[in-house]
Design a protein around this motif. Structure first.
Motif: not given
Length: 170
Positions: A55-66
């Motif tokens: 699976i491919w997914s998208y997000s912003r760099i500041d939402t990947v925290k834990r």
């Protein structure tokens, strides 16, 4: 507008039932709201015991925290994250009008994602407010040093309805 987890899982089940293993989640802010993505990832992880989903997914760099969230995301079959890094310059990145863009250590975030066995497609935007020749070079150099699976770069576009558009008109 958000679809319920039950609806989305039924759609995934249909695809999986047809033998589809590679899926792109087109929500550009997929990891923004845990209320929506956590239940979905938990249910996908149940369906991905053999790790066959891609699976491919998208997000912003500041939402990947834990790290524990990244482990869950990976167990759900998400093997690629396309992350909006936007700029290698902190002041330019924080100026981006996408709601509350938190300051993060981009290199550490990418390392965490890689440690979770997830590939990164990095996305950058040139020509944002405050961009200079120096900040653009900083972004380019950051992109070379992150060792992501790939990267995309875009010119900033003042789309109607955006703050960038309003500022351009003003």
């Amino acid at each position: 507008r958000f679809w319920s987890t039950e609806f989305i899982i039924k759609e995934f089940d249909k695809l999986i039932g047809m033998g589809v293993k590679t899926i792109r989640i087109v929500d550009e802010m997929f990891l923004l709201n845990p209320k929506y993505y956590l239940p979905l990832c938990k249910q996908l992880a149940e369906r991905n015991k053999d790790d066959s989903l891609r699976i491919w997914s998208y997000s912003r760099i500041d939402t990947v925290k834990r790290q524990e969230i990244l482990k869950l995301v990976r167990s759900a079959g998400i093997k690629w994250l396309a992350l909006g890094i936007e700029s290698g310059d902190k002041s330019v990145r924080l100026e981006v009008d996408k709601g509350k863009f938190e300051d993060v250590d981009v290199k550490k975030v990418i390392e965490k994602v890689h440690e979770a066995d997830i590939n990164v497609m990095a996305n950058y935007i040139y020509g944002l407010p405050g961009d200079t020749k120096e900040s653009i070079e900083k972004t380019f150099n950051l992109s070379l040093g992150l060792w992501t699976a790939g990267w995309n770069t875009y010119a900033a576009m003042a789309l109607p309805g955006s703050l960038l558009y309003k500022n351009a008109i003003d």
